[in-house]
Design a protein around this motif. Structure first.
Motif, PDB file in Angstrom:
ATOM      1  N   ARG A 158      -5.365   3.954  -1.462  1.00 23.21           N
ATOM      2  CA  ARG A 158      -5.303   2.928  -0.419  1.00 23.21           C
ATOM      3  C   ARG A 158      -5.869   1.610  -0.942  1.00 23.21           C
ATOM      4  O   ARG A 158      -6.944   1.561  -1.523  1.00 23.21           O
ATOM      5  CB  ARG A 158      -6.119   3.369   0.801  1.00 23.21           C
ATOM      6  CG  ARG A 158      -5.492   4.456   1.593  1.00 23.21           C
ATOM      7  CD  ARG A 158      -6.330   4.750   2.833  1.00 23.21           C
ATOM      8  NE  ARG A 158      -5.732   5.819   3.589  1.00 23.21           N
ATOM      9  CZ  ARG A 158      -6.040   7.105   3.450  1.00 23.21           C
ATOM     10  NH1 ARG A 158      -6.975   7.463   2.590  1.00 23.21           N
ATOM     11  NH2 ARG A 158      -5.436   8.014   4.166  1.00 23.21           N
ATOM     12  N   LYS A 159      -5.131   0.550  -0.690  1.00 26.87           N
ATOM     13  CA  LYS A 159      -5.556  -0.785  -1.124  1.00 26.87           C
ATOM     14  C   LYS A 159      -6.903  -1.153  -0.516  1.00 26.87           C
ATOM     15  O   LYS A 159      -7.747  -1.763  -1.183  1.00 26.87           O
ATOM     16  CB  LYS A 159      -4.477  -1.806  -0.723  1.00 26.87           C
ATOM     17  CG  LYS A 159      -4.801  -3.236  -1.075  1.00 26.87           C
ATOM     18  CD  LYS A 159      -4.698  -3.485  -2.545  1.00 26.87           C
ATOM     19  CE  LYS A 159      -4.652  -4.948  -2.923  1.00 26.87           C
ATOM     20  NZ  LYS A 159      -5.565  -5.824  -2.288  1.00 26.87           N
ATOM     21  N   SER A 160      -7.141  -0.765   0.737  1.00 24.10           N
ATOM     22  CA  SER A 160      -8.415  -1.092   1.384  1.00 24.10           C
ATOM     23  C   SER A 160      -9.590  -0.441   0.653  1.00 24.10           C
ATOM     24  O   SER A 160     -10.657  -1.040   0.523  1.00 24.10           O
ATOM     25  CB  SER A 160      -8.395  -0.660   2.848  1.00 24.10           C
ATOM     26  OG  SER A 160      -8.173   0.730   2.952  1.00 24.10           O
ATOM     27  N   GLU A 161      -9.390   0.781   0.150  1.00 20.27           N
ATOM     28  CA  GLU A 161     -10.448   1.455  -0.611  1.00 20.27           C
ATOM     29  C   GLU A 161     -10.667   0.787  -1.962  1.00 20.27           C
ATOM     30  O   GLU A 161     -11.801   0.655  -2.429  1.00 20.27           O
ATOM     31  CB  GLU A 161     -10.101   2.935  -0.809  1.00 20.27           C
ATOM     32  CG  GLU A 161     -10.246   3.756   0.449  1.00 20.27           C
ATOM     33  CD  GLU A 161     -11.695   3.816   0.902  1.00 20.27           C
ATOM     34  OE1 GLU A 161     -12.554   4.278   0.123  1.00 20.27           O
ATOM     35  OE2 GLU A 161     -11.968   3.388   2.030  1.00 20.27           O
ATOM     36  N   ASP A 203     -10.115  -2.370  -2.627  1.00 21.69           N
ATOM     37  CA  ASP A 203     -10.795  -3.640  -2.375  1.00 21.69           C
ATOM     38  C   ASP A 203     -12.276  -3.422  -2.079  1.00 21.69           C
ATOM     39  O   ASP A 203     -13.118  -4.230  -2.472  1.00 21.69           O
ATOM     40  CB  ASP A 203     -10.133  -4.382  -1.212  1.00 21.69           C
ATOM     41  CG  ASP A 203      -8.780  -4.964  -1.599  1.00 21.69           C
ATOM     42  OD1 ASP A 203      -8.500  -5.090  -2.812  1.00 21.69           O
ATOM     43  OD2 ASP A 203      -8.004  -5.287  -0.681  1.00 21.69           O
ATOM     44  N   ARG A 204     -12.607  -2.316  -1.422  1.00 21.14           N
ATOM     45  CA  ARG A 204     -14.018  -1.990  -1.164  1.00 21.14           C
ATOM     46  C   ARG A 204     -14.763  -1.857  -2.491  1.00 21.14           C
ATOM     47  O   ARG A 204     -15.861  -2.394  -2.656  1.00 21.14           O
ATOM     48  CB  ARG A 204     -14.117  -0.674  -0.374  1.00 21.14           C
ATOM     49  CG  ARG A 204     -15.545  -0.157  -0.219  1.00 21.14           C
ATOM     50  CD  ARG A 204     -15.595   1.216   0.420  1.00 21.14           C
ATOM     51  NE  ARG A 204     -14.878   2.252  -0.303  1.00 21.14           N
ATOM     52  CZ  ARG A 204     -15.387   2.967  -1.313  1.00 21.14           C
ATOM     53  NH1 ARG A 204     -16.610   2.744  -1.737  1.00 21.14           N
ATOM     54  NH2 ARG A 204     -14.662   3.895  -1.894  1.00 21.14           N
ATOM     55  N   GLN A 229       0.843  -1.188   0.000  1.00 24.11           N
ATOM     56  CA  GLN A 229       0.000   0.000   0.000  1.00 24.11           C
ATOM     57  C   GLN A 229       0.866   1.221   0.000  1.00 24.11           C
ATOM     58  O   GLN A 229       1.954   1.191   0.553  1.00 24.11           O
ATOM     59  CB  GLN A 229      -0.885   0.022   1.233  1.00 24.11           C
ATOM     60  CG  GLN A 229      -1.884  -1.068   1.283  1.00 24.11           C
ATOM     61  CD  GLN A 229      -2.780  -0.948   2.504  1.00 24.11           C
ATOM     62  OE1 GLN A 229      -2.679  -0.017   3.283  1.00 24.11           O
ATOM     63  NE2 GLN A 229      -3.654  -1.896   2.682  1.00 24.11           N
TER      64      GLN A 229
END
Length: 75
Positions: free
Chosen positions: A53-56, A58-59, A14
């Motif tokens: 952001r990787k989390s965003e 993936d969302r 990230q």
């Protein structure tokens, strides 16, 4: 294959660059710009660099069902 392994390693870290984000989500830079404008995907800006952001990501890729472009034909 070594190439696919290297590509998957890129996506584990990230944050991702614009190019990496486009490849990961299968979209073009114009889509990233539209999503940023609508606040669907807000980038991290550090100086002249833009990262995501990787989390965003993936969302959006795996979990989001909300439409980033609501129907504008109602008005």
């Amino acid at each position: 294959r070594k190439e696919s392994s290297a590509a998957s390693d890129v996506y584990k870290r990230q944050p991702l660059s614009r190019k990496e984000t486009c490849e990961y989500l299968g979209v073009c830079e114009a889509t990233l710009w539209k999503w940023a404008k609508s606040k669907y995907l807000v980038p991290i800006k550090t100086g002249s660099k833009v990262r995501y952001r990787k989390s965003e990501l993936d969302r959006i890729k795996f979990g989001s069902t909300s439409d980033p472009y609501p129907d504008k034909s109602d008005g």
